[in-house]
Design a protein around this motif. Structure first.
Motif, PDB file in Angstrom:
ATOM      1  N   GLN A 178      -7.643  -1.674  -8.351  1.00  0.00           N
ATOM      2  CA  GLN A 178      -8.204  -2.519  -7.303  1.00  0.00           C
ATOM      3  C   GLN A 178      -9.121  -3.553  -7.938  1.00  0.00           C
ATOM      4  OE1 GLN A 178     -10.034  -0.081  -4.343  1.00  0.00           O
ATOM      5  NE2 GLN A 178      -8.094   0.719  -3.602  1.00  0.00           N
TER       6      GLN A 178
ATOM      7  N   VAL B 216      -0.729  -0.326  -4.432  1.00  0.00           N
ATOM      8  CA  VAL B 216      -2.025   0.312  -4.650  1.00  0.00           C
ATOM      9  C   VAL B 216      -2.122   1.507  -3.724  1.00  0.00           C
ATOM     10  CG1 VAL B 216      -3.218  -1.159  -2.973  1.00  0.00           C
ATOM     11  CG2 VAL B 216      -4.531  -0.078  -4.815  1.00  0.00           C
TER      12      VAL B 216
ATOM     13  N   LEU C  28      -9.100  -4.266  -2.265  1.00  0.00           N
ATOM     14  CA  LEU C  28      -7.674  -4.555  -2.332  1.00  0.00           C
ATOM     15  C   LEU C  28      -7.393  -6.016  -2.626  1.00  0.00           C
ATOM     16  CD1 LEU C  28      -6.102  -2.490   0.598  1.00  0.00           C
ATOM     17  CD2 LEU C  28      -6.061  -1.999  -1.841  1.00  0.00           C
TER      18      LEU C  28
ATOM     19  N   ILE D 270       0.848  -1.198   0.000  1.00  0.00           N
ATOM     20  CA  ILE D 270       0.000   0.000   0.000  1.00  0.00           C
ATOM     21  C   ILE D 270       0.879   1.242   0.000  1.00  0.00           C
ATOM     22  CG2 ILE D 270      -1.612   1.382   1.377  1.00  0.00           C
ATOM     23  CD1 ILE D 270      -2.932  -1.176   2.287  1.00  0.00           C
TER      24      ILE D 270
ATOM     25  N   VAL E   3      -3.747   3.882  -1.215  1.00  0.00           N
ATOM     26  CA  VAL E   3      -4.806   3.993  -0.208  1.00  0.00           C
ATOM     27  C   VAL E   3      -4.369   5.048   0.797  1.00  0.00           C
ATOM     28  CG1 VAL E   3      -6.121   2.843   1.609  1.00  0.00           C
ATOM     29  CG2 VAL E   3      -5.462   1.567  -0.438  1.00  0.00           C
TER      30      VAL E   3
END
Length: 271
Positions: free
Chosen positions: A126, A32, A68, A15, A34
């Motif tokens: 996602q 990803v 996720l 993340i 976030v």
């Protein structure tokens, strides 16, 4: 906290806790994006009761974890920039409260970049569909742990029995209102240790011995009951994790933090 080449580890979910802009300018491959707000109650405004606090189990699952695509028994690694507010620490603290094996990447993106490791600009989408061969986190797997945080009401009752660390900058501690706080100052009896005092120059966390030295200089022992706070529980979550990692087992983050404390005129503030 982890510090190794994580790019090719298939068991990790990575993340990036930085801003959209920073993420799009380059990130660790496979990460990803976030941000901490995704795990927080952002209804209302700063200072409102429970604003910025951890959301409930269903929202954690369906707004954050399910998209996720995190299988059970995975490890989540979160990173950010050392020049930020410790957003990686806040995200990890929230995920750990929910029972997820999450850790910070020691040194964050700054050190990753300095060491010339691979950087990508490809956005990881996602997932909207799960792999039928994997077992994913379900609602019943998420158990909120309230032993690592403290509410305003609890802090009022315990304020004389805990060591309170104000993890903001010195000017904030002395009364500067830079982020829309209702009043300037700090909590009664609190000790000012900015969260980034626990950083090395390269953004890694200082050794346990170095952290012990800082704490002892401020008359804080490992046996003490410790509460950390900042403006909205971000920097203080980062310090709470760093202290926990250094062996300070009885440390709680006041996630409502100074925003909520200062908004209630019945709560004493000191300058």
């Amino acid at each position: 906290m982890v510090r190794k080449n994580i790019k090719d580890n298939k068991n990790l979910v990575i993340i990036d806790g930085r801003s959209d802009k920073d993420y799009n300018n380059g990130h660790i491959p496979g990460a990803v994006n976030v941000q901490w707000q995704a795990l927080a109650n952002m209804v209302g405004k700063a200072g409102d009761k429970d604003w910025g606090n951890l959301i409930d189990e269903e929202l954690i699952l369906y707004k954050v974890l399910a998209p996720l695509d995190i299988p059970k028994n995975s490890q989540v690694v979160v990173y950010a920039n050392k020049g930020g507010w410790g957003e990686d620490g806040r995200i990890v603290w929230c995920l750990q409260r929910a029972g997820i094996d999450a850790r910070m990447l020691n040194g964050g993106f700054d050190l990753w970049q300095k060491e010339n490791k691979e950087i990508s600009k490809d956005s990881k989408i996602q997932n909207s569909e799960n792999d039928s061969n994997k077992e994913y986190i379900k609602l019943e797997d998420i158990k909120i742990n309230n032993n690592v945080n403290i509410t305003t009401d609890e802090l009022k009752k315990e304020i004389k029995d805990v060591k309170i660390i104000d993890t903001r900058e010195e000017d904030e501690y002395k009364g500067a209102t830079k982020f829309g706080e209702a009043r300037g100052g700090h909590l009664p009896g609190s000790i000012n240790i900015a969260f980034n005092k626990l950083y090395n120059e390269d953004g890694t966390i200082k050794s346990n011995d170095e952290i012990d030295k800082i704490m002892k200089e401020n008359k804080i022992e490992k046996t003490d009951k410790i509460v950390t706070y900042c403006t909205s529980g971000i920097r203080s979550a980062h310090m709470a994790l760093a202290l926990k990692n250094a062996g300070y087992d009885n440390v709680r983050n006041y996630d409502s933090s100074y925003y909520e404390w200062a908004a209630d005129k019945n709560n004493e503030v000191v300058k």
